[in-house]
Scaffold this motif. Structure first.
Motif, short mmCIF file in Angstrom:
data_model
loop_
_atom_site.label_atom_id
_atom_site.label_comp_id
_atom_site.label_asym_id
_atom_site.label_seq_id
_atom_site.Cartn_x
_atom_site.Cartn_y
_atom_site.Cartn_z
N VAL A 111 20.21 41.81 44.37
CA VAL A 111 20.35 40.82 45.40
C VAL A 111 19.13 41.49 46.60
O VAL A 111 19.51 42.17 47.19
CB VAL A 111 21.55 40.25 46.10
CG1 VAL A 111 21.26 39.25 46.89
CG2 VAL A 111 22.49 39.79 44.82
N SER A 112 17.87 40.69 46.36
CA SER A 112 16.73 41.30 47.25
C SER A 112 17.31 41.16 48.75
O SER A 112 16.85 42.26 49.47
CB SER A 112 15.52 40.42 47.03
OG SER A 112 15.25 40.67 45.60
N PRO A 113 17.64 39.89 49.24
CA PRO A 113 18.08 40.02 50.60
C PRO A 113 19.15 41.20 51.07
O PRO A 113 18.90 42.07 52.14
CB PRO A 113 18.78 38.82 50.90
CG PRO A 113 18.21 37.94 49.83
CD PRO A 113 18.17 38.53 48.60
N SER A 146 17.45 52.30 41.31
CA SER A 146 17.04 51.08 40.31
C SER A 146 18.37 51.23 39.30
O SER A 146 18.96 52.11 39.13
CB SER A 146 15.95 51.45 39.44
OG SER A 146 16.05 52.45 38.58
N LYS A 201 19.29 44.20 49.57
CA LYS A 201 18.59 45.48 49.34
C LYS A 201 17.64 45.67 50.27
O LYS A 201 17.69 46.84 51.03
CB LYS A 201 17.85 45.37 47.96
CG LYS A 201 17.10 46.77 47.72
CD LYS A 201 16.34 46.40 46.55
CE LYS A 201 15.54 47.83 46.04
NZ LYS A 201 15.01 47.74 44.67
N ASP A 202 16.99 44.55 50.93
CA ASP A 202 16.11 44.77 52.03
C ASP A 202 16.67 45.10 53.24
O ASP A 202 16.24 45.80 53.96
CB ASP A 202 15.28 43.78 52.13
CG ASP A 202 14.40 43.18 50.95
OD1 ASP A 202 13.92 44.18 50.28
OD2 ASP A 202 14.00 42.04 50.76
N ALA A 246 19.88 51.30 47.59
CA ALA A 246 18.89 50.41 47.76
C ALA A 246 17.68 51.06 47.34
O ALA A 246 16.55 50.30 46.98
CB ALA A 246 18.75 49.81 49.20
#
Length: 259
Positions: free
Chosen positions: A40-42, A104, A44-45, A101
């Protein structure tokens, strides 16, 4: 006498089964959340940008674990003991988010499986070997202290010289210490040895095993990030490890460093 021995053995087997089942649940909970952070990109960021949140969470986990160990009354109050245990495990899981984060999902799953396998193998070894490790606590701590000295030397060597092999040796030495204590903990859980855990202390036992796993898993993140064994590059080959040597290239008075 036989009835009492039989009752004791059944109680210990039930206790051990509960401990290992709860520990397995903690591992699944951790894997699920770590994959969410990666996929989930948010999320992770967020943990890439605010890594201090992981530091706070892991510190809270250790603090609660120490309180849980030294204040025995809290371990035997129904609901309170479960709440504290869940918080300890959850904060420990969140403490790894910043590291996760940077990895991979193929690397994470591969090293997670390796650590789970090592945990299982050494729990099994501790359970079946005839030698009673609980009688050798002093020897175990002396050996662990020597290994700790060597480990500190190797990690400092890595930090100052940026050599990958020194970190890998550091990882091996610390892993040996942890796996030795996994066998020791397995013997205290299964019972029948000089020292054993109380049969109503299953939550504490599961926390100890989860921390054993967490330390081993933490050590793999250097490999996960710098030696991408499971990650396939677009060309169809695994990503190569970084070179240990520092290579300096100059172009128009600009220096670029490759590690």
């Amino acid at each position: 006498m036989d009835d009492r021995v039989g009752t004791y053995q059944r109680t210990r087997r039930k206790f051990a089964a509960i401990v290992y089942l709860i520990t397995f649940c903690w591992l699944l909970l951790g894997l699920a959340q770590w994959l969410v952070v990666l996929l989930v990109s948010p999320a992770k960021d967020t943990f890439l940008s605010y890594h201090w949140m992981s530091i706070v969470c892991f510190t809270l986990s250790i603090t609660l674990a120490l309180l849980f160990i030294f204040f025995e009354a809290a371990r035997f109050v129904t609901c309170v003991n479960w709440l504290i245990t869940i918080l300890i495990v959850q904060f420990a899981i969140m403490g790894l988010f910043a590291l996760v984060a940077n990895s991979s999902w193929p690397e994470l799953i591969m090293w997670f499986a390796i650590c789970v396998l090592l945990l299982f193998i050494f729990v099994l070894l501790g359970s079946v070997i005839p030698h009673d490790l609980t009688l050798d606590v002093v020897i175990l701590f002396v050996i662990s202290f020597v290994f700790l000295i060597v480990s500190i030397f190797l990690i400092m060597l890595h930090l100052l010289t940026l050599t990958a092999h020194s970190f890998i040796l550091y990882q091996l030495f610390v892993s040996v210490i942890i796996l030795t204590f996994v066998m020791y903990h397995a013997q205290t859980i299964n019972g029948g040895r000089f020292a054993e855990m109380r049969v109503n202390d299953y939550l504490l036992a599961s926390i100890i095993l989860f921390y054993d796993f967490s330390v081993m898993f933490l050590l793999t993140f250097y490999m996960q990030i710098h030696y991408k064994i499971a990650t396939i590059s677009p060309a169809g080959t695994t990503t190569k490890a970084p070179d240990d040597r520092n290579t300096t290239a100059s172009n128009n008075s600009t220096q670029v460093y490759f590690f």
